[in-house]
Design an enzyme around this catalytic site. Structure first.
Site, mmCIF file in Angstrom:
data_model
loop_
_atom_site.group_PDB
_atom_site.id
_atom_site.type_symbol
_atom_site.label_atom_id
_atom_site.label_comp_id
_atom_site.label_asym_id
_atom_site.label_seq_id
_atom_site.Cartn_x
_atom_site.Cartn_y
_atom_site.Cartn_z
ATOM 1 N N CYS A 219 49.582 40.131 48.582
ATOM 2 C CA CYS A 219 48.687 41.328 48.550
ATOM 3 C C CYS A 219 47.722 41.174 49.782
ATOM 4 C CB CYS A 219 47.859 41.259 47.189
ATOM 5 S SG CYS A 219 48.586 40.830 45.789
ATOM 6 N N HIS B 142 52.306 44.823 39.641
ATOM 7 C CA HIS B 142 53.371 45.459 40.877
ATOM 8 C C HIS B 142 54.768 44.606 40.480
ATOM 9 C CE1 HIS B 142 49.477 46.354 43.466
ATOM 10 N NE2 HIS B 142 50.253 47.390 43.146
HETATM 11 C C1 CIR Z 1 44.510 46.316 42.054
HETATM 12 O O1 CIR Z 1 44.387 46.405 40.934
HETATM 13 O O2 CIR Z 1 44.748 47.319 42.895
HETATM 14 C C2 CIR Z 1 43.601 45.168 42.815
HETATM 15 N N1 CIR Z 1 42.616 44.703 41.948
HETATM 16 C C3 CIR Z 1 44.962 43.961 43.101
HETATM 17 C C4 CIR Z 1 45.875 44.654 44.114
HETATM 18 C C5 CIR Z 1 46.918 43.350 44.177
HETATM 19 N N2 CIR Z 1 47.865 43.889 45.214
HETATM 20 C C6 CIR Z 1 49.111 43.436 45.201
HETATM 21 O O3 CIR Z 1 49.391 42.881 44.146
HETATM 22 N N3 CIR Z 1 50.029 43.771 46.197
#
Ligand code: CIR
Length: 268
Positions: free
Chosen positions: A263, A165
């Site tokens: 996150c 992201h």
């Molecule tokens: C994903 O790949 O969607 C999750 N394992 C990690 C999400 C991390 N979220 C973020 O950076 N906002």
């Protein structure tokens, strides 16, 4: 800097190691994840936030990364449409909570073909930097622009050529300071349209993960174990007019699942 009052978090499910990840290395450890999550929640409370902790969702191993399913600003609460199909169902589980906690803000929900993960959205004063990543598409950025520009935000699209992201690589320490992984630090979009000069603290590639910091009121959360970040943030902190605390948190288990500090919560 905007002052936050509340946060929403979700307890990591026992299935959390089955979530999406590009990480190659030792398997994630659930007990350690719970410990690190508890320390994170304590740090949010320590920063003065009232924290609502939602129950684990065993069917959605990434659901504790709550930041991706919503964006809350004072003028609006937006339920997003995550770019990974496996995560789409997490949104429904957040809607009641948004209705309950977001007061009288209007609410909006993104619809297909838009995809947008909250991890791609950095609200920096009245600018909203939005990453165009594998998760957030052009329709998602356009939908966000349509919702936020009439409310006085300038939406700036930023290409995400590396990392999951945008906020995996760029976050804000303060109104005039961003911290960025080296490969993002000189992107012109980071400072485009800012009403006053914005300094970008660049981290070496070896510390790219540490670019995800989390400023909450008078506290800055940083991931533990990144000496360049710690030194830069400390030097920045000492130059600030107001007293600020820096709290370092162990993030190893979230990192194994491509997750970082921002996150794990929604702040508003
Ligand atoms: C994903 O790949 O969607 C999750 N394992 C990690 C999400 C991390 N979220 C973020 O950076 N906002």
């Amino acid at each position: 800097m905007h002052r936050f009052e509340r946060a929403i978090v979700r307890r990591p499910a026992s299935t959390f190691g089955e979530g999406l990840t590009t990480f190659e290395g030792p398997a994630p450890d659930h007990a350690r994840m719970l410990e690190q999550h508890a320390a994170y929640v304590a740090a949010l409370r320590g920063a003065g936030l009232t924290v609502t902790e939602l129950p684990a969702l065993e069917a959605f191993p990434d659901a504790h990364f709550v930041e991706d399913v919503a964006l809350i600003v004072p003028e609006l609460a937006i339920a997003t449409r995550p770019g990974a199909g496996a995560r789409e169902g997490e949104v429904a589980a957040m809607l009641d909570t948004l209705a309950l906690l977001c007061g009288d803000r209007p609410r909006a929900q993104l619809e297909a073909p838009a995809t947008l993960d909250g991890g791609d959205v950095l609200v920096h004063e009245r600018r909203v930097l939005v990453g165009r990543s594998d998760r957030s598409n052009a329709a998602g950025v356009a939908a966000l622009r349509q919702l936020l520009e009439p409310r006085g935000y300038a939406v700036v699209e930023v290409p995400v050529a590396q990392g999951l992201h945008f906020k995996s690589s760029v976050t804000a320490l303060g109104p005039r300071t961003l911290v960025a992984a080296a490969s993002f630090a000189s992107l012109p979009e980071l400072t485009l349209g800012a009403p006053e000069p914005v300094e970008v603290l660049a981290l070496p590639e070896a510390e790219a993960y540490a670019a995800n910091t989390l400023r909450i009121n008078d506290t800055v959360l940083i991931p533990a174990g990144f000496p360049t970040l710690a030194e830069r943030v400390d030097r920045w902190r000492r130059a600030q007019a107001e007293p600020l605390s820096v709290v370092a948190l162990e993030m190893s288990e979230a990192q194994k699942m491509d997750g970082a500090l921002t996150c794990l919560s929604l702040r508003f």
